[in-house]
Every structure is written in structure tokens, then in C-alpha cells.
Design a protein around this motif. Structure first.
Motif, PDB file in Angstrom:
ATOM      1  N   ASP A 213     -12.474  -8.144   4.774  1.00 11.98           N
ATOM      2  CA  ASP A 213     -12.067  -6.464   5.026  1.00 11.98           C
ATOM      3  C   ASP A 213     -12.519  -5.920   3.832  1.00 11.98           C
ATOM      4  N   GLU A 214     -12.776  -4.639   4.429  1.00 10.61           N
ATOM      5  CA  GLU A 214     -13.344  -3.465   3.287  1.00 10.61           C
ATOM      6  C   GLU A 214     -12.383  -3.164   2.184  1.00 10.61           C
ATOM      7  N   TRP A 215     -12.478  -3.378   0.872  1.00  8.68           N
ATOM      8  CA  TRP A 215     -11.575  -3.142  -0.129  1.00  8.68           C
ATOM      9  C   TRP A 215     -11.194  -1.783  -0.312  1.00  8.68           C
ATOM     10  N   LYS A 216     -12.091  -0.655  -0.173  1.00 13.03           N
ATOM     11  CA  LYS A 216     -11.736   0.732  -0.572  1.00 13.03           C
ATOM     12  C   LYS A 216     -10.882   0.975   0.402  1.00 13.03           C
ATOM     13  N   ALA A 217     -10.797   0.690   1.791  1.00 10.51           N
ATOM     14  CA  ALA A 217      -9.875   0.997   2.593  1.00 10.51           C
ATOM     15  C   ALA A 217      -8.597   0.792   2.358  1.00 10.51           C
TER      16      ALA A 217
ATOM     17  N   GLU B 114      -7.485  -0.185  -0.634  1.00 10.73           N
ATOM     18  CA  GLU B 114      -7.167   0.626  -1.891  1.00 10.73           C
ATOM     19  C   GLU B 114      -6.512   1.962  -1.832  1.00 10.73           C
ATOM     20  N   GLN B 115      -7.125   2.648  -0.789  1.00  9.70           N
ATOM     21  CA  GLN B 115      -6.809   4.363  -0.603  1.00  9.70           C
ATOM     22  C   GLN B 115      -5.445   4.379  -0.019  1.00  9.70           C
ATOM     23  N   LYS B 116      -4.746   5.385  -0.585  1.00 11.04           N
ATOM     24  CA  LYS B 116      -3.560   5.727  -0.107  1.00 11.04           C
ATOM     25  C   LYS B 116      -3.576   6.005   1.562  1.00 11.04           C
TER      26      LYS B 116
ATOM     27  N   LYS C 170       0.833  -1.044  -0.186  1.00 12.29           N
ATOM     28  CA  LYS C 170      -0.068  -0.006  -0.097  1.00 12.29           C
ATOM     29  C   LYS C 170       0.911   1.181  -0.062  1.00 12.29           C
TER      30      LYS C 170
END
Length: 129
Positions: free
Chosen positions: A106-110, A112-114, A5
């Protein structure tokens, strides 16, 4: 599973970090000015040595001088801008990679974000995933 990440690194501007950046950029300007003087000297030396190539030599050296003068202008602009910034402003330092563990559910958006790392006077103040 582990993924890589990206974390954005930001510096909180303090008077000491402002001074650090200004000194650093002014030193770079001084080095570039010395390089410009050296280039001018080399240009004259080569033009005396090879008078038949005088124009070509001038053209090549002018490209180098122009490149360094652009860098000087950018650094001078940075100095002007940082002098105007209020304390506690965030300055982009760069990015780093970190390994993050993700699991099923787990939530993917979290993931995926920087993320964001805040530094103040060389000390990590906060890490936001």
C-alpha cells in the motif's frame, strides 16, 4: 495491519445549521451574562461581609469577570462571522480517529494523510480517505 488515522470533520453551512450555531452561541452568551451578574452580586456581598479585604476581593472577581467577558467577545465574533459566510461554506467541527487497514504494497502517503468527513444538516455527505 490496522492503524489509527485522523479524519477531519467539516460541516457544510446551510440556513438550518447557521441558525443552529447562532442560537447555540447566543444561549452561551446569555448564560455567561447571567454568570457575570451573579459574580457582581457575590462580589458586593463579600465586600460588605469583609470590608478589610475589599480590594483583594474586587481583584479576584474582576479576573473572573474579565475571563467571561473575553468568552462573550469570542462568541459574538463567531456569530458575526457565521452570519457573513456564504451557504455551503465548510466549518471545522473537529477530528475523529478511525481504524484503517494497511497491507504490504500500500502507498504510505495515502495512509499518512488526514481523511475528511463532510456533514450537511447532520447527515454524512462524503468521506475522503
Amino acid at each position: 495491519m490496522n492503524i489509527i488515522k485522523k479524519f477531519e470533520v467539516k460541516q457544510l453551512l446551510t440556513e438550518s445549521s447557521r441558525g443552529f450555531y447562532i442560537n447555540k452561541w447566543k444561549e452561551e452568551i446569555a448564560i455567561l451574562l447571567q454568570e457575570c451578574e451573579q459574580i457582581q452580586f457575590e462580589k458586593k456581598r463579600l465586600q460588605k461581609k469583609r470590608p478589610s479585604d475589599k480590594e483583594w476581593i474586587a481583584e479576584q472577581f474582576e479576573k473572573e469577570l474579565h475571563s467571561r467577558n473575553e468568552k462573550i467577545s469570542i462568541l459574538e465574533y463567531k456569530v458575526e462571522q457565521i452570519e457573513q459566510l456564504p451557504p455551503e461554506s465548510e466549518i471545522h467541527e473537529g477530528e475523529v480517529d478511525a481504524i484503517q487497514s494497511i497491507e504490504v504494497g500500500d502507498e504510505w502517503k495515502a495512509a499518512e494523510q488526514k481523511g475528511k468527513i463532510i456533514i450537511k444538516d447532520g447527515i454524512v455527505q462524503s468521506i475522503t480517505p
